[in-house]
Design an enzyme around this catalytic site. Structure first.
Site, short mmCIF file in Angstrom:
data_model
loop_
_atom_site.label_atom_id
_atom_site.label_comp_id
_atom_site.label_asym_id
_atom_site.label_seq_id
_atom_site.Cartn_x
_atom_site.Cartn_y
_atom_site.Cartn_z
N CYS A 131 0.82 -1.22 0.00
CA CYS A 131 0.00 0.00 0.00
C CYS A 131 0.85 1.27 0.00
CB CYS A 131 -0.96 0.00 1.18
SG CYS A 131 -2.02 -1.45 1.22
N HIS A 154 -3.11 7.32 1.92
CA HIS A 154 -3.54 6.01 1.45
C HIS A 154 -4.94 5.74 2.01
CE1 HIS A 154 -3.96 1.82 0.77
NE2 HIS A 154 -3.70 1.47 2.01
N ASN A 182 -10.06 -0.39 0.09
CA ASN A 182 -8.61 -0.25 0.04
C ASN A 182 -8.09 -0.88 -1.26
OD1 ASN A 182 -5.85 -0.43 0.39
ND2 ASN A 182 -5.95 -1.16 2.50
#
Ligand code: ACO
Length: 326
Positions: free
Chosen positions: A116, A253, A283
């Site tokens: 990520c 993020h 996500n």
């Protein structure tokens, strides 16, 4: 003032698969609920790639939009980075599939894997290569099909992720060497492998010979995410001599609104200057930051000359932050 080369953003683009999967739809298959998912994560829905819709296909679509916004043809690109943990194949690099599909001439093209944090890592690498004269026009993509790594029986993880891609075009530009320059102004990337097993995939060509499935210790991830993102964000702001509260935008993020809120609060950045898109696509790992940037631009909220603080963390743990002037 010493003039210096900067990597300036010339265009942004994104692509989400067409298929929307709501929390209610997941609740028909596993023991969860829309209320639980929204309260703990802020996620309302995610996009899931269709059979045969690969990471490179999403990446190519996002890249075409970014190139169109930059008014550049693929032939102009001389560096291609794809941040991904879900490559089409173990090798060659997904970047080379994107290169072939777009018709980008022979030039460096490679994947970068920092989960990520991948997009912050990829921007940092592209910025370094541009500032040292190795490239003049870079295409930096974050693209993922995490749905293919999920254990759809594990309600603790499968509700959290989705598929998508986002891309930025960076161009080399000689500027003044001050904080007023447009482009990437400061970056900081880090990793700490002591946390390897807090968030990982339990397979791979060299360990099990399988693809594996995502495993996570959610509470530990949460705790480290808040501390690491806050500290690295403060560090890059310190490097340009401005406090985080003076950033026009914070684009973290997109993992979870509670993590985003906790970091923004510590950085003293008000909610109206924080990009939140996790509700719409969950996500998407390395794709989440460019997806959020694309949304801000598409909605006319992010304007040339504004300061943007980006920050991400993922498995490893790997994390980093970066300040750029749009
Ligand atoms: N639906 C309903 N109940 C659930 C679900 C679900 N989808 N998932 C877990 N539960 C249950 C658990 O089984 C547990 O039940 P029990 O008390 O009967 O055992 C209960 O909810 C609480 O579980 P916890 O894991 O303690 O819940 P927590 O409040 O920690 O929330 C969460 C879990 C949302 C994963 C949280 O820890 C978190 O946000 N962590 C960060 C994880 C993350 O964002 N990861 C993304 C990858 S890393 C990155 O991108 C930064």
């Amino acid at each position: 003032m010493t003039p210096r080369l900067r990597a300036r953003v010339a265009g942004v683009g994104a692509c989400l698969p067409a298929r929307v999967v709501t929390n209610d739809e997941l609740a028909e298959r596993i023991d969860t609920s829309d209320a639980w998912i929204r309260e703990r994560t802020g996620i309302r829905e995610r996009r899931i790639a269709a059979p045969g819709e690969t990471t490179s296909a999403l990446a190519v679509a996002a890249a075409r939009r970014a190139l169109a916004r930059a008014a550049l043809s693929p032939a102009a690109i001389d560096l291609l980075l794809v941040a991904t943990s879900t490559p089409d194949h173990t090798f060659p690099a997904t970047a080379t599939a994107v290169q072939r599909e777009l018709g980008i001439p022979p030039s460096p093209a490679f994947d970068l894997q920092a989960v990520c944090a991948g997009f912050v890592y990829a921007l940092t690498v592209a910025d370094s290569l541009i500032r040292t004269g190795h490239a003049r026009r870079a295409l930096v993509i974050g693209a993922e099909t995490f749905s293919r790594l999920l254990d759809w029986e594990d309600r603790g993880t499968c509700v959290l992720f989705g598929d998508g891609a986002g891309a930025l075009v960076l161009v080399a530009e000689e500027q003044t060497g001050t904080v007023l320059d447009r482009g990437i102004l400061a970056a900081r990337i880090l990793a700490d492998g002591r946390h390897y097993h807090q968030l990982y995939v339990d397979g791979g060509p060299s360990s099990t010979g399988t693809v594996g499935r995502l495993r996570m210790n959610g509470r530990e991830v949460f705790r480290h995410a808040v501390t690491a993102m806050t500290e690295s964000a403060r560090e890059v702001c310190r490097r340009i001599g401005l406090p985080p509260s003076e950033m026009d935008w914070f684009v973290p993020h997109q993992a979870n609104v509670r993590i985003i809120d906790a970091v923004a609060k510590r950085l003293e950045i008000p909610a109206e200057r924080v990009a939140v898109t996790v509700d719409r696509h969950a996500n998407t790992s390395a794709a989440s930051i460019p997806l959020a940037l694309d949304r801000l631009v598409t909605e006319g909220r992010l304007e040339p000359g504004q300061l943007v603080l980006v920050s991400g963390i993922g498995g490893g743990f790997a994390w980093g932050s970066l300040v750029l002037r749009w």
